[in-house]
Design a protein around this motif. Structure first.
Motif, PDB file in Angstrom:
ATOM      1  N   ASP A 156       0.835  -1.206   0.000  1.00  0.00           N
ATOM      2  CA  ASP A 156       0.000   0.000   0.000  1.00  0.00           C
ATOM      3  C   ASP A 156       0.868   1.255   0.000  1.00  0.00           C
ATOM      4  O   ASP A 156       0.559   2.239  -0.672  1.00  0.00           O
ATOM      5  CB  ASP A 156      -0.932   0.012   1.212  1.00  0.00           C
ATOM      6  CG  ASP A 156      -2.018  -1.052   1.116  1.00  0.00           C
ATOM      7  OD1 ASP A 156      -2.268  -1.555   0.006  1.00  0.00           O
ATOM      8  OD2 ASP A 156      -2.615  -1.380   2.164  1.00  0.00           O
ATOM      9  N   GLN A 206      -7.513   5.185  -2.001  1.00  0.00           N
ATOM     10  CA  GLN A 206      -7.190   3.809  -1.641  1.00  0.00           C
ATOM     11  C   GLN A 206      -8.136   3.311  -0.545  1.00  0.00           C
ATOM     12  O   GLN A 206      -8.638   2.192  -0.603  1.00  0.00           O
ATOM     13  CB  GLN A 206      -5.734   3.746  -1.171  1.00  0.00           C
ATOM     14  CG  GLN A 206      -5.214   2.351  -0.927  1.00  0.00           C
ATOM     15  CD  GLN A 206      -3.789   2.384  -0.414  1.00  0.00           C
ATOM     16  OE1 GLN A 206      -3.547   2.846   0.694  1.00  0.00           O
ATOM     17  NE2 GLN A 206      -2.870   1.891  -1.214  1.00  0.00           N
ATOM     18  N   ASP A 253       2.162   1.764  -3.462  1.00  0.00           N
ATOM     19  CA  ASP A 253       1.097   2.257  -4.340  1.00  0.00           C
ATOM     20  C   ASP A 253       0.898   3.761  -4.171  1.00  0.00           C
ATOM     21  O   ASP A 253       0.755   4.493  -5.150  1.00  0.00           O
ATOM     22  CB  ASP A 253      -0.226   1.538  -4.060  1.00  0.00           C
ATOM     23  CG  ASP A 253      -0.236   0.102  -4.550  1.00  0.00           C
ATOM     24  OD1 ASP A 253       0.646  -0.269  -5.349  1.00  0.00           O
ATOM     25  OD2 ASP A 253      -1.137  -0.647  -4.124  1.00  0.00           O
TER      26      ASP A 253
END
Length: 170
Positions: A31, A71, A34
């Motif tokens: 994460d 996200q 990203d």
């Protein structure tokens, strides 16, 4: 200074700060990666909008904040889809409890193409015509893909949990 030179200077100067910002706010290295990649991709695309000097870091923090929010919204939509599927299945078969892990495993065992149309229909609540526009096909083809994806998901869900997982590994 060329566009590439400016981007590289911004990246070199502020990567550590953006990395720390993302790492403190996420639960996994994936994460974090990203968020960093989306943040710097936005900076590359909008390099003319990135302010000069120290203000560039503040701009990058703002971009990273929005990427993180996106996200989190995606994670919420995925969770809501799983909840909705569980509720729908429970309504159809009230005597059989639904194992959420089984639903997730069944969904993940589907081909990417099936997961995509199911997600567009359930998470984004798109119609067949809207799905067709997103995936680049006719409305009839999109409705057919969605119907077949639902049938494949239903078939996986009626199997025992262990056989669904085995299918995903095959």
């Amino acid at each position: 200074m060329t566009r590439q030179d400016r981007f590289e200077a911004i990246y070199d100067a502020y990567y550590p700060a953006i990395h720390q910002y993302a790492a403190r706010r996420t639960g996994s290295p994936d994460d974090t990666a990203d968020i960093i990649s989306e943040t710097f991709l936005t900076a590359w695309r909008r390099i003319r909008d990135v302010p000069e000097g120290e203000r560039a870091l503040l701009w990058l923090y703002g971009v990273a904040r929005r990427v993180l929010a996106n996200q989190r919204r995606g994670a919420t939509r995925r969770s809501e889809l799983a909840d909705r599927l569980r509720d729908e299945l429970a309504a159809e078969r009230p005597v059989t409890p639904v194992d959420l892990d089984h639903v997730r495993a069944a969904f993940e065992a589907l081909p990417e193409r099936d997961r995509e149309v199911l997600a567009l229909a359930c998470w984004e609540e798109l119609t067949g015509e809207e799905i067709a526009e997103v995936v680049g096909c006719t409305a009839i083809a999109a409705r057919t893909r969605l119907h077949r994806a639902r049938k494949r998901l239903a078939a996986l869900l009626v199997r025992e949990p262990s056989s669904t997982i085995a299918m995903g590994e095959a």
